[in-house]
Design a protein around this motif. Structure first.
Motif, PDB file in Angstrom:
ATOM      1  N   VAL A  84      -6.831  -2.880  -7.647  1.00  0.00           N
ATOM      2  CA  VAL A  84      -6.956  -2.799  -6.181  1.00  0.00           C
ATOM      3  C   VAL A  84      -6.014  -3.803  -5.523  1.00  0.00           C
ATOM      4  CG1 VAL A  84      -8.514  -3.109  -4.213  1.00  0.00           C
ATOM      5  CG2 VAL A  84      -9.330  -1.937  -6.262  1.00  0.00           C
ATOM      6  N   LYS A  85      -5.919  -4.997  -6.098  1.00  0.00           N
ATOM      7  CA  LYS A  85      -5.057  -6.039  -5.522  1.00  0.00           C
ATOM      8  C   LYS A  85      -3.579  -5.673  -5.572  1.00  0.00           C
ATOM      9  CE  LYS A  85      -8.027 -10.045  -5.956  1.00  0.00           C
ATOM     10  NZ  LYS A  85      -8.305 -11.297  -6.635  1.00  0.00           N
ATOM     11  N   LYS A  86      -3.192  -4.801  -6.491  1.00  0.00           N
ATOM     12  CA  LYS A  86      -1.793  -4.371  -6.607  1.00  0.00           C
ATOM     13  C   LYS A  86      -1.389  -3.412  -5.485  1.00  0.00           C
ATOM     14  CE  LYS A  86      -1.777  -4.203 -11.627  1.00  0.00           C
ATOM     15  NZ  LYS A  86      -1.740  -3.239 -12.718  1.00  0.00           N
ATOM     16  N   LEU A  87      -2.370  -2.806  -4.818  1.00  0.00           N
ATOM     17  CA  LEU A  87      -2.071  -1.791  -3.813  1.00  0.00           C
ATOM     18  C   LEU A  87      -1.546  -2.416  -2.524  1.00  0.00           C
ATOM     19  CD1 LEU A  87      -5.262   0.441  -4.269  1.00  0.00           C
ATOM     20  CD2 LEU A  87      -3.020   0.724  -5.345  1.00  0.00           C
ATOM     21  N   ASP A  88      -0.699  -1.663  -1.837  1.00  0.00           N
ATOM     22  CA  ASP A  88      -0.143  -2.086  -0.550  1.00  0.00           C
ATOM     23  C   ASP A  88      -1.103  -1.643   0.550  1.00  0.00           C
ATOM     24  OD1 ASP A  88       1.299  -2.561   1.742  1.00  0.00           O
ATOM     25  OD2 ASP A  88       2.855  -1.075   1.318  1.00  0.00           O
ATOM     26  N   GLY A  89      -1.664  -2.599   1.267  1.00  0.00           N
ATOM     27  CA  GLY A  89      -2.656  -2.279   2.292  1.00  0.00           C
ATOM     28  C   GLY A  89      -2.090  -2.067   3.679  1.00  0.00           C
ATOM     29  N   SER A  90      -0.775  -1.953   3.803  1.00  0.00           N
ATOM     30  CA  SER A  90      -0.174  -1.839   5.138  1.00  0.00           C
ATOM     31  C   SER A  90      -0.434  -0.474   5.791  1.00  0.00           C
ATOM     32  CB  SER A  90       1.329  -2.114   5.080  1.00  0.00           C
ATOM     33  OG  SER A  90       1.968  -1.170   4.246  1.00  0.00           O
ATOM     34  N   ASP A  91      -0.615   0.563   4.994  1.00  0.00           N
ATOM     35  CA  ASP A  91      -0.906   1.906   5.505  1.00  0.00           C
ATOM     36  C   ASP A  91      -2.299   2.287   5.007  1.00  0.00           C
ATOM     37  OD1 ASP A  91      -1.197   4.643   5.913  1.00  0.00           O
ATOM     38  OD2 ASP A  91       0.853   5.123   5.312  1.00  0.00           O
ATOM     39  N   LEU A  92      -3.270   2.289   5.928  1.00  0.00           N
ATOM     40  CA  LEU A  92      -4.664   2.512   5.516  1.00  0.00           C
ATOM     41  C   LEU A  92      -4.914   3.905   4.936  1.00  0.00           C
ATOM     42  CD1 LEU A  92      -6.816   0.648   8.202  1.00  0.00           C
ATOM     43  CD2 LEU A  92      -6.081  -0.114   5.934  1.00  0.00           C
ATOM     44  N   ILE A  93      -4.192   4.898   5.434  1.00  0.00           N
ATOM     45  CA  ILE A  93      -4.356   6.262   4.903  1.00  0.00           C
ATOM     46  C   ILE A  93      -3.908   6.287   3.437  1.00  0.00           C
ATOM     47  CG2 ILE A  93      -3.710   8.696   5.121  1.00  0.00           C
ATOM     48  CD1 ILE A  93      -5.271   7.774   7.557  1.00  0.00           C
ATOM     49  N   LYS A  94      -2.737   5.718   3.196  1.00  0.00           N
ATOM     50  CA  LYS A  94      -2.202   5.665   1.835  1.00  0.00           C
ATOM     51  C   LYS A  94      -3.109   4.820   0.940  1.00  0.00           C
ATOM     52  CE  LYS A  94       2.320   5.556  -0.204  1.00  0.00           C
ATOM     53  NZ  LYS A  94       3.730   5.507   0.102  1.00  0.00           N
ATOM     54  N   LEU A  95      -3.591   3.698   1.478  1.00  0.00           N
ATOM     55  CA  LEU A  95      -4.492   2.837   0.723  1.00  0.00           C
ATOM     56  C   LEU A  95      -5.771   3.578   0.348  1.00  0.00           C
ATOM     57  CD1 LEU A  95      -5.221   0.007  -0.392  1.00  0.00           C
ATOM     58  CD2 LEU A  95      -6.242  -0.479   1.851  1.00  0.00           C
ATOM     59  N   SER A  96      -6.358   4.304   1.295  1.00  0.00           N
ATOM     60  CA  SER A  96      -7.606   5.030   1.008  1.00  0.00           C
ATOM     61  C   SER A  96      -7.369   6.107  -0.052  1.00  0.00           C
ATOM     62  CB  SER A  96      -8.194   5.644   2.280  1.00  0.00           C
ATOM     63  OG  SER A  96      -7.365   6.657   2.798  1.00  0.00           O
ATOM     64  N   GLU A  97      -6.184   6.715  -0.032  1.00  0.00           N
ATOM     65  CA  GLU A  97      -5.805   7.711  -1.042  1.00  0.00           C
ATOM     66  C   GLU A  97      -5.741   7.062  -2.431  1.00  0.00           C
ATOM     67  OE1 GLU A  97      -1.776   9.971  -1.195  1.00  0.00           O
ATOM     68  OE2 GLU A  97      -2.759  10.498   0.706  1.00  0.00           O
TER      69      GLU A  97
END
Length: 117
Positions: A84-97
């Motif tokens: 989870v920490k590796k994910l980019d949280g700048s785009d919430l739609i992409k993050l939720s995907e």
């Protein structure tokens, strides 16, 4: 049967269908979301793309409006904190995907291992 790590949600759902574990996967998701007090009530008759979207929409809602509950859900499902920490949280739609994939991947592991071990 060798366990193959799915590379994306479509691959994961295909594996679940091929192994006749799609319904078990839905049941596991419903169970763990319920344990986290964030029911999704996904019907067993749901189509795969709707299933994926329902999980993703729920996760997006939790990230935006109930972050503590979101973290609790990840803990209950046992999603890897490092992943989870590796994910980019700048785009919430992409993050939720991406988080939906991690959630479904972990749920798939539980279902698969329960069947084969």
């Amino acid at each position: 049967m060798n366990y193959q790590i799915p590379t994306n949600v479509d691959n994961l759902i295909s594996q679940a269908e091929e192994e006749h574990l799609y319904f078990k996967l839905i049941e596991q998701v419903n169970k763990d979301f319920h344990l986290a007090n964030e029911s999704v009530d996904i019907p067993l008759s749901i189509l795969p793309f709707e299933f994926k979207n329902r999980v993703q929409d729920k996760i997006l809602h939790l990230i935006q409006h109930k972050f503590g509950e979101y973290l609790n859900l990840l803990y209950i499902i046992d999603v890897s904190e490092a992943e989870v920490k590796k994910l980019d949280g700048s785009d919430l739609i992409k993050l939720s995907e991406q988080v939906a994939f991690l959630v479904l991947k972990r749920e798939w592991q539980k279902v698969w291992f329960r069947k084969y071990y």
